[in-house]
Scaffold this motif. Structure first.
Motif, PDB file in Angstrom:
ATOM      1  N   GLN A  73       0.861  -1.404  -0.141  1.00 21.56           N
ATOM      2  CA  GLN A  73       0.054  -0.096  -0.013  1.00 21.56           C
ATOM      3  C   GLN A  73       0.908   1.216   0.172  1.00 21.56           C
ATOM      4  N   PRO A  74       0.285   2.102  -0.583  1.00 21.31           N
ATOM      5  CA  PRO A  74       1.127   3.428  -0.460  1.00 21.31           C
ATOM      6  C   PRO A  74       0.926   3.984   0.974  1.00 21.31           C
ATOM      7  N   PRO A  75       1.791   5.061   1.265  1.00 20.21           N
ATOM      8  CA  PRO A  75       1.552   5.608   2.635  1.00 20.21           C
ATOM      9  C   PRO A  75       0.075   6.315   2.918  1.00 20.21           C
ATOM     10  N   PHE A  76      -0.746   5.676   3.704  1.00 18.77           N
ATOM     11  CA  PHE A  76      -1.973   6.177   4.012  1.00 18.77           C
ATOM     12  C   PHE A  76      -2.113   7.321   5.174  1.00 18.77           C
ATOM     13  N   PRO A  77      -2.867   8.175   5.416  1.00 15.92           N
ATOM     14  CA  PRO A  77      -2.983   8.904   6.584  1.00 15.92           C
ATOM     15  C   PRO A  77      -4.013   8.089   7.691  1.00 15.92           C
ATOM     16  N   ARG A  78      -3.671   8.383   9.096  1.00 12.34           N
ATOM     17  CA  ARG A  78      -4.440   7.657   9.850  1.00 12.34           C
ATOM     18  C   ARG A  78      -5.848   7.258   9.583  1.00 12.34           C
ATOM     19  N   ALA A  79      -6.563   8.277   9.149  1.00 11.87           N
ATOM     20  CA  ALA A  79      -7.912   8.168   8.790  1.00 11.87           C
ATOM     21  C   ALA A  79      -8.293   6.890   7.812  1.00 11.87           C
ATOM     22  N   THR A  80      -7.389   6.895   6.658  1.00 11.80           N
ATOM     23  CA  THR A  80      -7.416   5.738   5.791  1.00 11.80           C
ATOM     24  C   THR A  80      -7.267   4.443   6.445  1.00 11.80           C
ATOM     25  N   TRP A  81      -6.016   4.377   7.174  1.00  9.80           N
ATOM     26  CA  TRP A  81      -5.753   3.141   7.731  1.00  9.80           C
ATOM     27  C   TRP A  81      -7.005   2.607   8.845  1.00  9.80           C
ATOM     28  N   THR A  82      -7.553   3.733   9.540  1.00  8.09           N
ATOM     29  CA  THR A  82      -8.672   3.171  10.505  1.00  8.09           C
ATOM     30  C   THR A  82      -9.673   2.755   9.626  1.00  8.09           C
ATOM     31  N   ALA A  83      -9.928   3.520   8.309  1.00  2.00           N
ATOM     32  CA  ALA A  83     -11.251   2.844   7.573  1.00  2.00           C
ATOM     33  C   ALA A  83     -10.724   1.463   7.031  1.00  2.00           C
ATOM     34  N   GLU A  84      -9.672   1.381   6.782  1.00  2.00           N
ATOM     35  CA  GLU A  84      -9.319  -0.052   6.130  1.00  2.00           C
ATOM     36  C   GLU A  84      -9.602  -1.150   7.204  1.00  2.00           C
ATOM     37  N   VAL A  85      -8.928  -0.744   8.557  1.00  2.00           N
ATOM     38  CA  VAL A  85      -9.343  -1.645   9.579  1.00  2.00           C
ATOM     39  C   VAL A  85     -10.520  -2.009  10.070  1.00  2.00           C
ATOM     40  N   THR A 103      -4.728  -0.963  18.436  1.00  2.00           N
ATOM     41  CA  THR A 103      -3.404  -1.151  18.500  1.00  2.00           C
ATOM     42  C   THR A 103      -2.801  -1.215  16.711  1.00  2.00           C
ATOM     43  N   ILE A 104      -3.789  -2.160  16.197  1.00  2.00           N
ATOM     44  CA  ILE A 104      -3.357  -2.340  14.584  1.00  2.00           C
ATOM     45  C   ILE A 104      -3.278  -0.935  13.733  1.00  2.00           C
ATOM     46  N   ILE A 105      -4.418  -0.013  14.266  1.00  2.00           N
ATOM     47  CA  ILE A 105      -4.534   1.209  13.371  1.00  2.00           C
ATOM     48  C   ILE A 105      -3.005   2.050  13.858  1.00  2.00           C
ATOM     49  N   ASN A 106      -2.689   2.122  15.260  1.00  2.00           N
ATOM     50  CA  ASN A 106      -1.736   2.905  15.345  1.00  2.00           C
ATOM     51  C   ASN A 106      -0.332   2.074  14.636  1.00  2.00           C
ATOM     52  N   TYR A 107      -0.246   1.062  14.773  1.00  2.00           N
ATOM     53  CA  TYR A 107       1.101   0.449  14.134  1.00  2.00           C
ATOM     54  C   TYR A 107       0.921   0.625  12.667  1.00  2.00           C
ATOM     55  N   LEU A 108      -0.035   0.596  11.963  1.00  2.00           N
ATOM     56  CA  LEU A 108      -0.066   0.748  10.660  1.00  2.00           C
ATOM     57  C   LEU A 108      -0.051   2.456  10.243  1.00  2.00           C
ATOM     58  N   ALA A 109      -0.396   3.173  11.154  1.00  3.42           N
ATOM     59  CA  ALA A 109      -0.478   4.748  10.655  1.00  3.42           C
ATOM     60  C   ALA A 109       1.191   5.077  11.223  1.00  3.42           C
ATOM     61  N   THR A 110       1.882   4.460  12.238  1.00  5.79           N
ATOM     62  CA  THR A 110       3.167   5.044  12.725  1.00  5.79           C
ATOM     63  C   THR A 110       4.060   4.268  11.580  1.00  5.79           C
ATOM     64  N   ASN A 111       3.635   3.228  11.147  1.00 10.58           N
ATOM     65  CA  ASN A 111       4.922   2.527  10.346  1.00 10.58           C
ATOM     66  C   ASN A 111       4.872   2.494   8.878  1.00 10.58           C
ATOM     67  N   TYR A 112       3.486   2.893   8.340  1.00  5.47           N
ATOM     68  CA  TYR A 112       3.051   2.740   7.029  1.00  5.47           C
ATOM     69  C   TYR A 112       2.112   3.855   6.597  1.00  5.47           C
ATOM     70  N   GLY A 113       2.240   4.957   7.379  1.00  3.57           N
ATOM     71  CA  GLY A 113       1.518   5.961   7.223  1.00  3.57           C
ATOM     72  C   GLY A 113       2.124   7.347   6.664  1.00  3.57           C
ATOM     73  N   THR A 114       1.345   8.403   6.615  1.00  4.37           N
ATOM     74  CA  THR A 114       2.035   9.644   6.197  1.00  4.37           C
ATOM     75  C   THR A 114       2.251  10.456   7.409  1.00  4.37           C
ATOM     76  N   GLY A 115       1.970  10.294   8.552  1.00  3.40           N
ATOM     77  CA  GLY A 115       2.163  11.031   9.660  1.00  3.40           C
ATOM     78  C   GLY A 115       0.839  12.033   9.939  1.00  3.40           C
ATOM     79  N   GLU A 116      -0.012  11.871   9.293  1.00  4.86           N
ATOM     80  CA  GLU A 116      -1.173  12.546   9.428  1.00  4.86           C
ATOM     81  C   GLU A 116      -2.248  12.052  10.049  1.00  4.86           C
TER      82      GLU A 116
END
Length: 116
Positions: A73-85, A103-116
């Motif tokens: 996946q491209p780097p997603f913002p937290r909102a997108t990772w939240t929607a995906e989970v 926990t999963i959303i935090n991990y994804l947003a931190t490690n594979y996110g945009t920082g937003e």
């Protein structure tokens, strides 16, 4: 539609096991001339980034799909990772409780996110 689903399952099994089998018909009438060949495709393990929540992601996300999907996946913002989970839980039926989802959303947003 049912046949497409079944075909998809078989295709996923072949891809995840790394085995490709094909039949070679040489055109002769002798069945001994028709050979079945197989090749072993190397399995390249995906290494997710280390961090809090890695164990939950590796365990719970991997129940339904390979964690390769995360790294593709491209780097997603937290909102997108939240929607995906949430989609995985509510639409796809992933057996993930609310605390683990956070926990999963935090991990994804931190490690594979945009920082937003």
């Amino acid at each position: 539609m049912k046949n497409l689903f079944i075909l998809s399952i078989f295709a996923a099994l072949f891809v995840t096991t790394g085995i490709v089998v094909y039949a070679a018909n040489t055109g002769g009438s002798d069945p001994a001339e028709n050979n079945v060949h197989s090749i072993q495709i190397p399995v390249i393990p995906v290494q997710l980034k280390s961090g809090p929540g890695l164990e939950k992601v590796s365990t719970l996300c991997n129940i339904c799909h390979s964690v390769d999907y995360i790294t593709m996946q491209p780097p997603f913002p937290r909102a997108t990772w939240t929607a995906e989970v949430n989609k995985m839980i509510k639409v796809m039926g992933a057996p993930i409780n609310e605390e683990d989802a956070k926990t999963i959303i935090n991990y994804l947003a931190t490690n594979y996110g945009t920082g937003e």
